[in-house]
Design an enzyme around this catalytic site. Structure first.
Site, PDB file in Angstrom:
ATOM      1  N   ASP A   1       0.860  -1.185   0.000  1.00 27.44           N
ATOM      2  CA  ASP A   1       0.000   0.000   0.000  1.00 27.44           C
ATOM      3  C   ASP A   1       0.897   1.235   0.000  1.00 27.44           C
ATOM      4  OD1 ASP A   1      -2.272   1.821   0.494  1.00 27.44           O
ATOM      5  OD2 ASP A   1      -3.361   0.008   1.034  1.00 27.44           O
TER       6      ASP A   1
ATOM      7  N   HIS B   1       2.279   1.920  -3.143  1.00 26.43           N
ATOM      8  CA  HIS B   1       1.359   2.873  -3.779  1.00 26.43           C
ATOM      9  C   HIS B   1       1.875   4.298  -3.741  1.00 26.43           C
ATOM     10  CE1 HIS B   1      -2.373   0.021  -3.260  1.00 26.43           C
ATOM     11  NE2 HIS B   1      -1.382  -0.524  -3.935  1.00 26.43           N
TER      12      HIS B   1
END
Length: 395
Positions: free
Chosen positions: A218, A241
Protein backbone atom coordinates in the site's frame (compact mmCIF):
# COMPACT_ATOMS: atom_id res chain seq x y z
CA UNK A 1 12.63 27.42 -3.96
CA UNK A 2 8.84 27.65 -3.72
CA UNK A 3 6.85 29.46 -1.09
CA UNK A 4 5.68 26.13 0.35
CA UNK A 5 9.27 25.01 0.87
CA UNK A 6 10.19 28.30 2.51
CA UNK A 7 7.34 27.87 4.97
CA UNK A 8 7.77 24.20 5.79
CA UNK A 9 11.51 23.81 6.28
CA UNK A 10 12.24 26.58 8.85
CA UNK A 11 9.31 25.45 10.96
CA UNK A 12 10.52 21.86 10.92
CA UNK A 13 14.10 22.65 11.82
CA UNK A 14 12.96 24.94 14.63
CA UNK A 15 10.82 22.18 16.06
CA UNK A 16 13.48 19.50 15.69
CA UNK A 17 16.06 21.42 17.69
CA UNK A 18 14.15 20.28 20.76
CA UNK A 19 14.69 16.59 20.03
CA UNK A 20 17.67 15.22 21.91
CA UNK A 21 17.12 11.84 23.47
CA UNK A 22 20.42 10.26 22.49
CA UNK A 23 22.24 10.80 25.76
CA UNK A 24 23.96 7.76 27.24
CA UNK A 25 21.98 5.82 29.80
CA UNK A 26 23.31 5.13 33.25
CA UNK A 27 20.71 2.45 33.99
CA UNK A 28 20.25 -0.57 31.73
CA UNK A 29 17.23 -2.85 32.12
CA UNK A 30 17.78 -6.04 30.13
CA UNK A 31 14.54 -7.86 29.32
CA UNK A 32 16.28 -11.21 29.91
CA UNK A 33 16.84 -10.18 33.54
CA UNK A 34 13.07 -9.89 33.86
CA UNK A 35 12.38 -13.35 32.45
CA UNK A 36 12.38 -12.91 28.66
CA UNK A 37 13.62 -15.91 26.67
CA UNK A 38 15.46 -15.41 23.34
CA UNK A 39 14.05 -18.65 21.88
CA UNK A 40 11.24 -17.22 19.76
CA UNK A 41 8.74 -19.51 21.47
CA UNK A 42 8.38 -18.44 25.10
CA UNK A 43 5.95 -15.58 25.68
CA UNK A 44 8.14 -12.65 26.78
CA UNK A 45 5.39 -10.02 26.89
CA UNK A 46 5.30 -9.71 30.69
CA UNK A 47 9.10 -9.49 30.89
CA UNK A 48 9.22 -6.67 28.32
CA UNK A 49 6.57 -4.78 30.23
CA UNK A 50 8.35 -5.19 33.59
CA UNK A 51 11.62 -3.96 32.09
CA UNK A 52 9.84 -0.93 30.66
CA UNK A 53 8.09 -0.11 33.91
CA UNK A 54 11.35 -0.30 35.86
CA UNK A 55 13.17 1.92 33.35
CA UNK A 56 10.28 4.36 33.21
CA UNK A 57 10.44 5.18 36.92
CA UNK A 58 14.23 5.44 36.95
CA UNK A 59 15.50 8.76 38.27
CA UNK A 60 18.23 8.96 35.62
CA UNK A 61 18.40 8.26 31.90
CA UNK A 62 17.57 4.60 31.28
CA UNK A 63 17.81 1.95 28.60
CA UNK A 64 15.50 -1.00 27.99
CA UNK A 65 17.80 -3.53 26.35
CA UNK A 66 16.60 -6.34 24.06
CA UNK A 67 19.75 -8.41 23.37
CA UNK A 68 20.51 -10.73 20.48
CA UNK A 69 18.04 -13.56 19.96
CA UNK A 70 14.39 -13.90 19.00
CA UNK A 71 11.70 -12.82 21.45
CA UNK A 72 7.99 -13.61 21.16
CA UNK A 73 5.83 -10.68 22.25
CA UNK A 74 2.05 -10.46 22.09
CA UNK A 75 0.06 -7.23 22.03
CA UNK A 76 1.76 -4.78 24.40
CA UNK A 77 1.45 -1.12 25.45
CA UNK A 78 4.40 0.86 26.78
CA UNK A 79 2.93 3.83 28.64
CA UNK A 80 4.60 7.13 29.48
CA UNK A 81 5.61 9.75 30.12
CA UNK A 82 8.59 8.46 32.09
CA UNK A 83 10.63 10.28 34.70
CA UNK A 84 13.73 10.66 32.52
CA UNK A 85 14.96 10.16 28.98
CA UNK A 86 14.57 6.56 27.88
CA UNK A 87 16.15 4.50 25.12
CA UNK A 88 14.55 1.28 23.85
CA UNK A 89 17.53 -0.54 22.33
CA UNK A 90 16.91 -3.70 20.28
CA UNK A 91 19.80 -5.89 19.13
CA UNK A 92 17.73 -8.97 18.32
CA UNK A 93 14.38 -9.77 16.70
CA UNK A 94 10.93 -9.33 18.18
CA UNK A 95 8.26 -11.58 16.67
CA UNK A 96 4.47 -11.57 16.91
CA UNK A 97 2.35 -14.68 17.55
CA UNK A 98 2.04 -16.81 14.44
CA UNK A 99 -1.73 -16.99 15.00
CA UNK A 100 -3.09 -13.65 13.78
CA UNK A 101 -6.28 -14.20 15.81
CA UNK A 102 -4.27 -13.76 19.02
CA UNK A 103 -4.64 -9.97 18.75
CA UNK A 104 -8.44 -9.95 18.57
CA UNK A 105 -9.74 -6.50 17.65
CA UNK A 106 -7.08 -4.50 19.52
CA UNK A 107 -5.66 -2.76 16.43
CA UNK A 108 -2.11 -2.69 17.85
CA UNK A 109 0.83 -5.02 18.26
CA UNK A 110 3.43 -2.71 19.87
CA UNK A 111 2.05 0.60 21.15
CA UNK A 112 4.05 3.43 22.71
CA UNK A 113 1.43 5.63 24.38
CA UNK A 114 2.13 9.19 25.60
CA UNK A 115 5.88 8.73 25.73
CA UNK A 116 8.22 11.73 25.75
CA UNK A 117 11.96 12.20 25.24
CA UNK A 118 12.43 8.65 24.07
CA UNK A 119 14.36 6.81 21.36
CA UNK A 120 13.66 3.47 19.69
CA UNK A 121 16.90 2.15 18.23
CA UNK A 122 17.70 -0.89 16.09
CA UNK A 123 16.25 -4.36 15.88
CA UNK A 124 13.86 -6.27 13.65
CA UNK A 125 10.12 -6.49 14.31
CA UNK A 126 8.44 -9.36 12.47
CA UNK A 127 4.62 -9.40 12.61
CA UNK A 128 4.49 -12.75 10.74
CA UNK A 129 1.31 -11.73 8.93
CA UNK A 130 1.16 -14.28 6.10
CA UNK A 131 -1.82 -16.04 7.69
CA UNK A 132 -3.66 -12.75 8.10
CA UNK A 133 -3.03 -11.77 4.48
CA UNK A 134 -4.35 -15.16 3.33
CA UNK A 135 -7.50 -14.62 5.38
CA UNK A 136 -8.04 -11.18 3.85
CA UNK A 137 -7.53 -12.43 0.32
CA UNK A 138 -9.91 -15.36 0.82
CA UNK A 139 -12.82 -13.09 1.74
CA UNK A 140 -13.32 -14.70 5.14
CA UNK A 141 -14.54 -12.85 8.20
CA UNK A 142 -11.14 -11.72 9.49
CA UNK A 143 -10.08 -9.48 12.40
CA UNK A 144 -9.36 -5.85 11.45
CA UNK A 145 -5.62 -6.39 11.76
CA UNK A 146 -2.97 -4.68 13.87
CA UNK A 147 -0.40 -1.98 13.22
CA UNK A 148 3.08 -3.24 13.99
CA UNK A 149 4.55 -0.20 15.78
CA UNK A 150 2.44 2.76 16.89
CA UNK A 151 3.32 5.97 18.65
CA UNK A 152 0.26 7.70 20.08
CA UNK A 153 0.39 11.22 21.57
CA UNK A 154 4.19 11.02 21.73
CA UNK A 155 6.57 13.99 21.90
CA UNK A 156 10.30 14.42 21.26
CA UNK A 157 11.01 10.96 19.88
CA UNK A 158 13.78 9.51 17.71
CA UNK A 159 13.27 6.24 15.80
CA UNK A 160 16.49 4.98 14.22
CA UNK A 161 17.76 1.86 12.48
CA UNK A 162 14.57 -0.11 13.00
CA UNK A 163 13.42 -2.80 10.57
CA UNK A 164 9.77 -3.87 10.43
CA UNK A 165 8.74 -6.81 8.26
CA UNK A 166 5.51 -8.62 7.40
CA UNK A 167 3.07 -6.19 9.03
CA UNK A 168 -0.61 -7.13 9.17
CA UNK A 169 -1.59 -3.60 8.12
CA UNK A 170 0.54 -0.48 8.74
CA UNK A 171 4.17 -0.96 9.71
CA UNK A 172 4.61 2.25 11.68
CA UNK A 173 1.92 4.76 12.71
CA UNK A 174 2.28 8.19 14.29
CA UNK A 175 -0.95 9.63 15.67
CA UNK A 176 -1.23 12.84 17.64
CA UNK A 177 2.56 13.15 17.85
CA UNK A 178 4.86 16.17 18.06
CA UNK A 179 8.56 16.37 17.13
CA UNK A 180 9.42 12.89 15.85
CA UNK A 181 12.53 12.10 13.81
CA UNK A 182 12.59 8.81 11.86
CA UNK A 183 16.03 7.87 10.53
CA UNK A 184 17.25 4.97 8.40
CA UNK A 185 14.23 2.77 8.98
CA UNK A 186 13.35 -0.15 6.68
CA UNK A 187 9.78 -1.40 6.26
CA UNK A 188 9.23 -4.52 4.16
CA UNK A 189 6.16 -6.50 3.07
CA UNK A 190 5.35 -8.18 -0.27
CA UNK A 191 3.92 -5.94 -2.97
CA UNK A 192 0.74 -8.03 -3.07
CA UNK A 193 0.09 -7.92 0.69
CA UNK A 194 -3.19 -6.07 1.32
CA UNK A 195 -3.20 -2.66 3.04
CA UNK A 196 0.34 -2.94 4.37
CA UNK A 197 1.10 0.78 4.55
CA UNK A 198 4.63 1.80 5.44
CA UNK A 199 4.48 5.00 7.48
CA UNK A 200 1.11 6.43 8.51
CA UNK A 201 0.92 9.93 10.00
CA UNK A 202 -2.19 11.64 11.33
CA UNK A 203 -2.89 14.68 13.54
CA UNK A 204 0.84 15.19 14.06
CA UNK A 205 3.32 18.06 13.67
CA UNK A 206 7.07 18.37 13.30
CA UNK A 207 7.76 14.97 11.72
CA UNK A 208 10.86 14.06 9.68
CA UNK A 209 11.62 10.90 7.74
CA UNK A 210 15.21 10.61 6.50
CA UNK A 211 16.96 7.82 4.63
CA UNK A 212 14.23 5.18 4.89
CA UNK A 213 13.30 2.30 2.58
CA UNK A 214 9.70 1.16 2.20
CA UNK A 215 8.56 -1.91 0.25
CA UNK A 216 4.86 -2.51 0.80
CA UNK A 217 1.47 -3.47 -0.57
CA UNK A 218 0.00 0.00 0.00
CA UNK A 219 1.22 3.57 0.55
CA UNK A 220 4.90 3.96 1.38
CA UNK A 221 3.90 7.07 3.34
CA UNK A 222 0.33 8.11 4.10
CA UNK A 223 -0.29 11.61 5.48
CA UNK A 224 -3.70 12.07 7.09
CA UNK A 225 -5.83 14.97 8.36
CA UNK A 226 -4.46 17.37 10.95
CA UNK A 227 -0.82 16.86 9.95
CA UNK A 228 1.57 19.80 9.66
CA UNK A 229 5.27 20.44 9.15
CA UNK A 230 6.41 17.15 7.61
CA UNK A 231 9.78 16.67 5.94
CA UNK A 232 10.54 13.50 3.97
CA UNK A 233 13.93 13.08 2.31
CA UNK A 234 16.04 10.31 0.78
CA UNK A 235 13.11 7.89 0.67
CA UNK A 236 13.31 4.71 -1.41
CA UNK A 237 9.75 3.65 -2.21
CA UNK A 238 8.70 0.53 -4.09
CA UNK A 239 6.87 -1.67 -4.47
CA UNK A 240 3.85 0.10 -3.07
CA UNK A 241 1.36 2.87 -3.78
CA UNK A 242 3.74 5.81 -3.43
CA UNK A 243 3.46 8.81 -1.10
CA UNK A 244 -0.13 9.94 -0.47
CA UNK A 245 -1.69 12.91 1.21
CA UNK A 246 -5.05 11.44 2.13
CA UNK A 247 -7.52 9.97 1.83
CA UNK A 248 -9.21 13.17 2.97
CA UNK A 249 -12.87 14.23 3.23
CA UNK A 250 -13.88 11.16 5.18
CA UNK A 251 -15.90 13.51 7.40
CA UNK A 252 -17.32 17.01 6.98
CA UNK A 253 -15.41 18.59 9.86
CA UNK A 254 -11.85 17.52 9.19
CA UNK A 255 -8.58 19.27 9.95
CA UNK A 256 -6.29 20.17 7.07
CA UNK A 257 -2.80 19.22 5.93
CA UNK A 258 -0.10 21.85 5.43
CA UNK A 259 3.65 22.40 5.12
CA UNK A 260 4.71 19.06 3.64
CA UNK A 261 8.05 18.69 1.82
CA UNK A 262 9.24 15.55 0.00
CA UNK A 263 12.68 15.69 -1.61
CA UNK A 264 15.59 13.65 -2.99
CA UNK A 265 13.63 10.40 -3.23
CA UNK A 266 13.23 7.49 -5.66
CA UNK A 267 10.05 5.61 -6.62
CA UNK A 268 10.48 2.22 -8.30
CA UNK A 269 7.60 0.27 -9.84
CA UNK A 270 4.98 1.91 -7.64
CA UNK A 271 1.31 2.41 -8.39
CA UNK A 272 1.67 6.15 -7.76
CA UNK A 273 4.48 8.59 -7.25
CA UNK A 274 3.19 11.63 -5.37
CA UNK A 275 -0.57 11.67 -4.82
CA UNK A 276 -3.14 13.89 -3.15
CA UNK A 277 -6.51 12.19 -2.81
CA UNK A 278 -9.85 13.12 -1.30
CA UNK A 279 -13.22 11.49 -1.28
CA UNK A 280 -15.87 13.14 -3.44
CA UNK A 281 -17.73 14.43 -0.39
CA UNK A 282 -18.37 17.77 1.34
CA UNK A 283 -15.54 18.73 3.71
CA UNK A 284 -14.02 21.67 5.55
CA UNK A 285 -10.55 20.21 5.04
CA UNK A 286 -7.66 21.60 3.01
CA UNK A 287 -4.20 20.88 1.63
CA UNK A 288 -1.75 23.77 1.26
CA UNK A 289 1.95 24.53 1.05
CA UNK A 290 3.17 21.21 -0.33
CA UNK A 291 6.53 20.89 -2.05
CA UNK A 292 7.66 17.86 -4.12
CA UNK A 293 11.26 18.29 -5.30
CA UNK A 294 14.12 16.31 -6.85
CA UNK A 295 12.28 13.04 -7.37
CA UNK A 296 13.07 10.12 -9.68
CA UNK A 297 10.29 7.93 -11.06
CA UNK A 298 11.18 4.48 -12.39
CA UNK A 299 8.32 2.76 -14.22
CA UNK A 300 5.67 4.39 -12.02
CA UNK A 301 2.03 4.10 -13.10
CA UNK A 302 0.90 7.57 -11.96
CA UNK A 303 4.00 9.70 -11.26
CA UNK A 304 2.05 12.90 -10.49
CA UNK A 305 -1.59 12.62 -9.47
CA UNK A 306 -4.31 14.59 -7.72
CA UNK A 307 -7.54 12.63 -7.32
CA UNK A 308 -10.42 14.54 -5.75
CA UNK A 309 -12.96 12.06 -7.00
CA UNK A 310 -11.71 9.16 -4.90
CA UNK A 311 -14.57 6.72 -4.49
CA UNK A 312 -13.28 3.18 -4.99
CA UNK A 313 -16.52 1.41 -4.09
CA UNK A 314 -18.71 3.97 -5.90
CA UNK A 315 -20.65 4.33 -2.66
CA UNK A 316 -20.98 7.06 -0.01
CA UNK A 317 -20.06 9.80 -2.51
CA UNK A 318 -23.51 11.35 -2.94
CA UNK A 319 -22.46 14.69 -4.47
CA UNK A 320 -19.46 13.47 -6.44
CA UNK A 321 -17.56 16.62 -5.54
CA UNK A 322 -14.93 17.23 -2.88
CA UNK A 323 -14.96 20.16 -0.49
CA UNK A 324 -11.23 19.85 0.23
CA UNK A 325 -9.41 23.02 -0.88
CA UNK A 326 -6.03 22.25 -2.48
CA UNK A 327 -3.63 25.18 -2.96
CA UNK A 328 0.05 26.06 -3.25
CA UNK A 329 1.40 22.70 -4.41
CA UNK A 330 4.76 22.70 -6.21
CA UNK A 331 6.25 19.93 -8.35
CA UNK A 332 9.91 20.70 -9.12
CA UNK A 333 12.60 18.66 -10.88
CA UNK A 334 10.69 15.40 -11.19
CA UNK A 335 12.14 13.05 -13.79
CA UNK A 336 11.89 9.47 -14.97
CA UNK A 337 9.56 7.02 -16.64
CA UNK A 338 5.83 6.45 -16.46
CA UNK A 339 4.34 2.97 -16.82
CA UNK A 340 1.19 4.56 -18.29
CA UNK A 341 0.93 7.12 -21.04
CA UNK A 342 -0.81 9.66 -18.78
CA UNK A 343 2.13 10.70 -16.61
CA UNK A 344 0.40 13.70 -14.98
CA UNK A 345 -3.23 13.46 -13.87
CA UNK A 346 -4.59 16.43 -11.92
CA UNK A 347 -8.30 15.89 -11.26
CA UNK A 348 -9.59 18.54 -8.87
CA UNK A 349 -13.02 19.16 -7.38
CA UNK A 350 -15.90 20.04 -9.68
CA UNK A 351 -16.86 22.94 -7.43
CA UNK A 352 -13.54 23.77 -5.74
CA UNK A 353 -10.62 24.09 -8.21
CA UNK A 354 -7.02 23.46 -7.20
CA UNK A 355 -5.15 26.79 -7.16
CA UNK A 356 -1.52 27.79 -7.01
CA UNK A 357 -0.23 24.60 -8.64
CA UNK A 358 3.35 25.02 -9.92
CA UNK A 359 5.05 22.70 -12.39
CA UNK A 360 8.78 23.35 -12.78
CA UNK A 361 11.37 21.35 -14.69
CA UNK A 362 9.36 18.17 -15.22
CA UNK A 363 10.65 15.42 -17.51
CA UNK A 364 8.52 12.29 -17.54
CA UNK A 365 8.55 9.90 -20.48
CA UNK A 366 6.31 6.97 -21.33
CA UNK A 367 8.38 3.80 -21.35
CA UNK A 368 6.53 2.33 -24.35
CA UNK A 369 8.18 4.72 -26.79
CA UNK A 370 5.25 7.07 -27.47
CA UNK A 371 4.99 10.55 -25.90
CA UNK A 372 3.57 10.82 -22.40
CA UNK A 373 0.46 12.95 -21.84
CA UNK A 374 -1.09 15.05 -19.09
CA UNK A 375 -4.69 15.60 -18.03
CA UNK A 376 -6.13 18.37 -15.88
CA UNK A 377 -9.61 19.08 -14.56
CA UNK A 378 -10.21 22.30 -12.61
CA UNK A 379 -6.48 22.74 -11.94
CA UNK A 380 -5.02 26.24 -12.07
CA UNK A 381 -1.40 27.24 -11.81
CA UNK A 382 1.96 28.16 -13.32
CA UNK A 383 4.52 26.46 -15.54
CA UNK A 384 8.25 27.14 -15.13
CA UNK A 385 11.13 25.75 -17.17
CA UNK A 386 10.74 22.72 -19.43
CA UNK A 387 7.58 20.66 -18.82
CA UNK A 388 7.36 17.17 -20.34
CA UNK A 389 4.72 16.02 -21.01
CA UNK A 390 3.15 19.31 -22.09
CA UNK A 391 1.37 20.93 -19.19
CA UNK A 392 -2.42 21.06 -19.06
CA UNK A 393 -2.66 23.63 -16.26
CA UNK A 394 -4.98 26.62 -16.66
CA UNK A 395 -3.37 29.95 -15.87
Amino acid sequence: MSRSSNIALPLLFTLLTFIDVSTSSSNVFNVVSFGAKPDGVTDSTAAFLKAWQSACVSAGSATVMVPAGTFLVKGITFTGPCKSKLKFQVAGTVVAPADYKAFGNSGYWILFNRVSKMSLVGGTFDARASGFWACRKSGQNCPPGVRSITFNAATDVIISGVKSINSQISHMTLKGCTNVAVRNVKLVAPGNSPNTDGFGVQSSTGITFTGSTVQSGDDCVSIGPGTRNVLISKLKCGPGHGVSIGSLAKTLNEDGVENVTLSSSVFTGTQNGVRIKSWARPSNGFVKNVFFQDLIMKNVQNPIIIDQNYCPSKEDCPTEQSGVAISQVTYKNIQGTSATQQAMNLVCSKTNPCTGITLQDIKLTYNKGTPATSYCFNAQGTNLGVIQPTSCLKR
